[in-house]
Design an enzyme around this catalytic site. Structure first.
Site, mmCIF file in Angstrom:
data_model
loop_
_atom_site.group_PDB
_atom_site.id
_atom_site.type_symbol
_atom_site.label_atom_id
_atom_site.label_comp_id
_atom_site.label_asym_id
_atom_site.label_seq_id
_atom_site.Cartn_x
_atom_site.Cartn_y
_atom_site.Cartn_z
ATOM 1 N N HIS A 14 0.829 -1.212 0.000
ATOM 2 C CA HIS A 14 0.000 0.000 0.000
ATOM 3 C C HIS A 14 0.860 1.256 0.000
ATOM 4 O O HIS A 14 1.994 1.262 0.499
ATOM 5 C CB HIS A 14 -0.994 -0.001 1.155
ATOM 6 C CG HIS A 14 -0.381 -0.020 2.530
ATOM 7 N ND1 HIS A 14 0.014 1.121 3.190
ATOM 8 C CD2 HIS A 14 -0.124 -1.055 3.386
ATOM 9 C CE1 HIS A 14 0.474 0.811 4.383
ATOM 10 N NE2 HIS A 14 0.422 -0.505 4.530
ATOM 11 N N ASP A 57 -0.414 4.417 1.064
ATOM 12 C CA ASP A 57 -0.804 5.388 2.089
ATOM 13 C C ASP A 57 -0.102 5.084 3.406
ATOM 14 O O ASP A 57 0.397 3.977 3.638
ATOM 15 C CB ASP A 57 -2.319 5.408 2.272
ATOM 16 C CG ASP A 57 -2.893 4.047 2.679
ATOM 17 O OD1 ASP A 57 -2.339 3.017 2.243
ATOM 18 O OD2 ASP A 57 -3.889 4.014 3.414
ATOM 19 N N ASP A 70 6.170 0.773 7.344
ATOM 20 C CA ASP A 70 4.785 0.473 6.977
ATOM 21 C C ASP A 70 4.290 1.395 5.863
ATOM 22 O O ASP A 70 3.655 2.407 6.132
ATOM 23 C CB ASP A 70 3.906 0.609 8.224
ATOM 24 C CG ASP A 70 2.461 0.210 8.008
ATOM 25 O OD1 ASP A 70 2.171 -0.452 7.013
ATOM 26 O OD2 ASP A 70 1.632 0.566 8.859
ATOM 27 N N GLU A 122 -5.214 1.454 2.412
ATOM 28 C CA GLU A 122 -5.085 0.300 3.301
ATOM 29 C C GLU A 122 -5.201 0.720 4.756
ATOM 30 O O GLU A 122 -5.690 -0.050 5.602
ATOM 31 C CB GLU A 122 -3.742 -0.398 3.053
ATOM 32 C CG GLU A 122 -3.614 -1.771 3.717
ATOM 33 C CD GLU A 122 -3.108 -1.740 5.149
ATOM 34 O OE1 GLU A 122 -3.198 -2.781 5.821
ATOM 35 O OE2 GLU A 122 -2.639 -0.672 5.600
ATOM 36 N N GLU A 123 -4.768 1.946 5.072
ATOM 37 C CA GLU A 123 -4.761 2.396 6.454
ATOM 38 C C GLU A 123 -6.133 2.878 6.936
ATOM 39 O O GLU A 123 -6.260 3.375 8.057
ATOM 40 C CB GLU A 123 -3.726 3.512 6.652
ATOM 41 C CG GLU A 123 -2.282 3.087 6.409
ATOM 42 C CD GLU A 123 -1.760 2.125 7.468
ATOM 43 O OE1 GLU A 123 -2.540 1.737 8.355
ATOM 44 O OE2 GLU A 123 -0.578 1.758 7.395
#
Length: 441
Positions: A84, A86, A116, A150-151
């Site tokens: 991802h 974001d 991340d 995704e977040e």
């Protein structure tokens, strides 16, 4: 050592990580994010290898990128590699280095997304570009997906891709993404490399208590705030029963054997808490995934101190083990009681992946090739990833974003934490391991 993973490939993974961090893709929830600049960045570098990346949006600015590398064996199942774009918010005043600087200092890349998961995004780019320069093709088709959102809910990202563009993932049976194959230092001389083979399900809850509005000075036996507070306290104090999934059983068995502890996680009288107490730091890999959980996180009520409101609201972060949803629902019904309603604010499935599969064996072998001193173990993620949405397409997901980390480097604490960073050496290791696995897959 693969010759195509040369100095240029190793330099690129560092520069790509740094440059992606400098592109602020903060996801504040509620649609407040813009991934398009980062999507254009990765698409440009994929296109330079001769691939034909597709940019896809459900909402303007919330951009996803998908590209396919054709393998040499048309009969082989395809593999999905996804990451991802974001990141979660970061408050610069709390950081030693600005979270969107991407600064490389003393052999470390700093910034939000370093762990991340812009590091993995960069690794994939570096490997694909190294292959293109060397004329390498994998055995099976590899579909690369860079996702938005995704977040938050993934509604603009992997959920949108799975629901509206399934043809782009034709033939994909397995996938790899974040949160696996990192060094977990479990004591002096004990380096674990956990590979994720499962995820707890997401059950974010909204609780609503209704009562009788009134003056704050009057007796009120139907106070919505009191009703809500009591329900929230019951949820927060609840001790969930142990429920061991196959992935967690396998993790516990491997860890017990590694530490020379006699334990049979399949035995009827097995005491998981007793074993966890003997595993020291390694217990952190599994202790959050032996039970369902529900943690109150937000409260909303009232508008004036001397007015009793007619309703009050709370939010709870629930996580559900594979096969544990019925128990979760029944428990919430009991804990909330007759005066508080609850509903799923956001819900996603729990996942399991086999640890006795050829894919897991190849993932393990790739790590052991470059970290022979390490011990590879399976584990279940306490949270979730885009693998949940891609599972709708029948894709089995593993967490595999390899990093070799020095002692004292708390990888898990840096997820959504302050001073997120990744060592340059860890990125170099990751590129080598990822290349090795993808060519063997």
């Amino acid at each position: 050592m693969a010759e195509h993973i040369d100095g240029r490939a190793l330099d690129e993974v560092v520069s790509f990580t740094s440059e992606l961090i400098r592109i602020d893709t903060t996801n504040r929830g509620g649609g407040d994010c813009r991934e398009r600049p980062a999507a254009e960045y990765v698409a440009e570098r994929l296109a330079a290898t001769g691939l034909q990346p597709v940019l896809l949006e459900r909402t303007p600015g919330r951009t996803n990128v998908v590209a396919r590398i054709e393998g040499t064996d048309p009969s082989a199942d395809a593999l999905l590699v996804h990451g991802h774009l974001d990141v979660v918010p970061a408050e610069p005043a709390d950081w030693d280095v600005h979270p969107f600087s991407g600064e490389v200092r003393d052999g470390v890349v700093w910034g939000r997304g370093a762990i991340d998961m812009k590091n993995m995004d960069a690794m994939v780019l570096a490997v694909v570009r190294a292959w293109a320069r060397a004329g390498i093709r994998p055995r099976r088709d590899i579909v690369i997906a860079y996702t938005a959102d995704e977040e938050a809910s993934a509604i603009d990202g992997s959920g949108f891709l799975a629901d509206h563009h399934p043809g782009l993932f034709e033939g994909c049976t397995e996938g790899i993404s974040e949160s696996g194959a990192f060094t977990f230092h479990a004591g002096p001389g004990t380096a674990l490399y956990p590979i994720a083979a499962g995820e707890r399900g997401t059950g974010w809850l909204k609780l609503t208590a209704h009562g009788r509005a009134g003056h704050g000075s009057k007796v009120n036996r139907a106070n919505a705030v009191s009703r809500l507070a009591a329900a929230v306290a019951r949820i927060g104090e609840h001790q969930w029963p142990v429920r061991l999934t196959p992935t967690v059983r396998a993790a516990l068995a491997d860890l017990a054997a590694l530490y020379g502890i006699r334990a049979d996680p399949a035995a009827p009288d097995f005491d998981v808490d007793e074993l966890l107490g003997k595993l020291g730091p390694a217990a952190a890999l599994v202790e959050a995934t032996v039970r369902n959980s529900a943690n109150p996180t937000m409260l909303e009520a009232g508008y004036k101190i001397n007015v009793i409101p007619g309703h009050a609201t709370a939010y709870v972060d629930g996580r559900i083990l594979p096969g544990g949803e019925d128990e979760f629902r029944d428990t919430l019904d009991r804990l909330t009681g007759p005066d508080v309603d609850w509903e799923f604010h956001h819900k996603e499935v729990a996942l399991q992946a086999p640890v006795d599969s050829p894919t897991y064996a190849k993932l393990r072998a790739a790590v052991e090739e470059f970290a022979p001193e390490g011990h590879v173990v399976p584990y279940c993620m306490s949270g979730g990833t885009d693998a949940k949405q891609f599972s709708r397409l029948g894709i089995t997901g593993y967490g595999f974003s390899p990093l070799r980390l020095p002692p004292g480097f708390d990888y898990q604490a840096l997820f959504h934490g302050v001073d997120e960073r990744v060592p340059v050496d860890a990125l170099h290791f990751g590129v080598r391991v990822l290349d090795h696995y993808l060519r063997a897959a």
